[in-house]
Design an enzyme around this catalytic site. Structure first.
Site, PDB file in Angstrom:
ATOM      1  CE  LYS A   1      -2.139  -1.221   3.831  1.00 17.20           C
ATOM      2  NZ  LYS A   1      -1.686  -2.583   4.135  1.00 17.20           N
TER       3      LYS A   1
ATOM      4  NE  ARG B   1      -4.081  -1.519   9.399  1.00 19.35           N
ATOM      5  CZ  ARG B   1      -3.089  -1.002   8.683  1.00 19.35           C
ATOM      6  NH1 ARG B   1      -3.150   0.227   8.235  1.00 19.35           N
ATOM      7  NH2 ARG B   1      -2.025  -1.730   8.410  1.00 19.35           N
TER       8      ARG B   1
ATOM      9  NE  ARG C   1       7.501  -3.133   6.109  1.00 17.66           N
ATOM     10  CZ  ARG C   1       6.200  -2.888   6.193  1.00 17.66           C
ATOM     11  NH1 ARG C   1       5.603  -2.171   5.281  1.00 17.66           N
ATOM     12  NH2 ARG C   1       5.496  -3.356   7.187  1.00 17.66           N
TER      13      ARG C   1
ATOM     14  NE  ARG D   1       6.595  -0.461   9.951  1.00 16.63           N
ATOM     15  CZ  ARG D   1       5.564  -0.580   9.124  1.00 16.63           C
ATOM     16  NH1 ARG D   1       5.582   0.052   7.967  1.00 16.63           N
ATOM     17  NH2 ARG D   1       4.529  -1.305   9.456  1.00 16.63           N
TER      18      ARG D   1
ATOM     19  NE  ARG E   1       1.936  -5.272  11.134  1.00 20.49           N
ATOM     20  CZ  ARG E   1       2.979  -4.814  10.451  1.00 20.49           C
ATOM     21  NH1 ARG E   1       4.199  -5.136  10.807  1.00 20.49           N
ATOM     22  NH2 ARG E   1       2.784  -4.030   9.431  1.00 20.49           N
TER      23      ARG E   1
END
Ligand code: B4P
Length: 213
Positions: A32, A107, A146, A152, A164
């Site tokens: 996204k 969400r 990532r 993160r 998640r």
């Protein structure tokens, strides 16, 4: 009867025909954020990423940021009131925008309902919801990659990543049906090169939205 018609159109003027409001929808890691960058440039939209907004609050160590961090680090969603409040402020301060690209929002169903109401107050609406389709194996590969560079804390832990994906299926997937019922949902293949996927998204937006105007 005629008077009622005239009064209705005086109170409820037409929607902003020239605005384009797009939701990029899909599981964590589907791309996204990556695709948002391409689309905002192409259509001149204001980018609203709730993930980025929350990470800014975390970096500034605000009370909101501290609360958000503890939830995000566990793979949970941040409470709806917090996220809706952030969005509401941005919509108000960008009332002259050509349109918005919502990335990672809504969400949950309450977030979707609040967004619909906020846009309605501004005499506009969601034009299209692009649901980016990526298989789970590819999602996991992307998230591992990532994690090597993002810094993160919610990327680094495989257990958090699993959580998640679970939260996405339970709380976020129903949002797709909310917009499917409004005939706004379009599924787009999210596998292939970043450029190929951007081209697919642009093709769908142009077909569905721009030709309808
Ligand atoms: P987000 O910041 O929205 O992050 P995301 O869903 O993990 O990532 P995205 O789908 O944008 O993937 P990306 O482009 O980076 O959310 C983070 C957290 O914030 C949530 O878990 C939640 O706790 C909180 N939050 C955010 N919004 C909220 C809300 N509305 N309500 C409550 N809580 C909220 O892509 C992933 C990786 O894949 C990248 O490394 C990229 O380089 C790579 N990639 C992209 N496209 C690729 C391709 N075509 N091929 C190969 N790799 C690709």
């Amino acid at each position: 009867m005629l008077n009622q018609y005239v009064v209705y159109h005086y109170i409820c003027p037409k929607k902003h025909e020239t605005m384009l409001n797009v939701i990029l929808f899909g599981p964590p890691g589907c791309g996204k954020g990556t695709q948002s960058e391409k689309l905002i440039g192409h259509y001149g939209l204001v980018h609203i990423s709730t993930g980025d907004l929350l990470r800014k609050e975390i970096a500034l160590c605000t009370p909101l940021g501290l609360e958000a961090k503890s939830l995000m680090d566990k793979g949970h969603l941040v409470p709806d009131e917090i996220v809706i409040g952030m969005i509401s402020g941005i919509l108000t301060s960008n009332s002259k925008a050509k349109g918005f690209l919502f990335d990672g929002f809504p969400r949950t169903i309450p977030q979707a309902e609040s967004l619909d109401k906020l846009l309605d107050l501004n005499r506009t609406e969601i034009d299209i919801v692009l649901s980016i389709q990526v298989n789970e194996e590819e999602l996991i590969k992307r998230m591992i990659k990532r994690a090597e560079t993002s810094g993160r804390s919610d990327d680094a832990n495989p257990e958090v990543q699993k959580k998640r994906q679970e939260v996405y299926k339970r709380e976020t997937l129903p949002v797709a049906n909310h917009y499917k019922a409004k005939e706004k949902l379009e599924l787009v293949d999210g596998e292939g090169s970043i450029e190929e996927i951007s081209a697919r998204l642009i093709k769908v937006i142009d077909r569905v939205v721009l030709t309808a105007q």
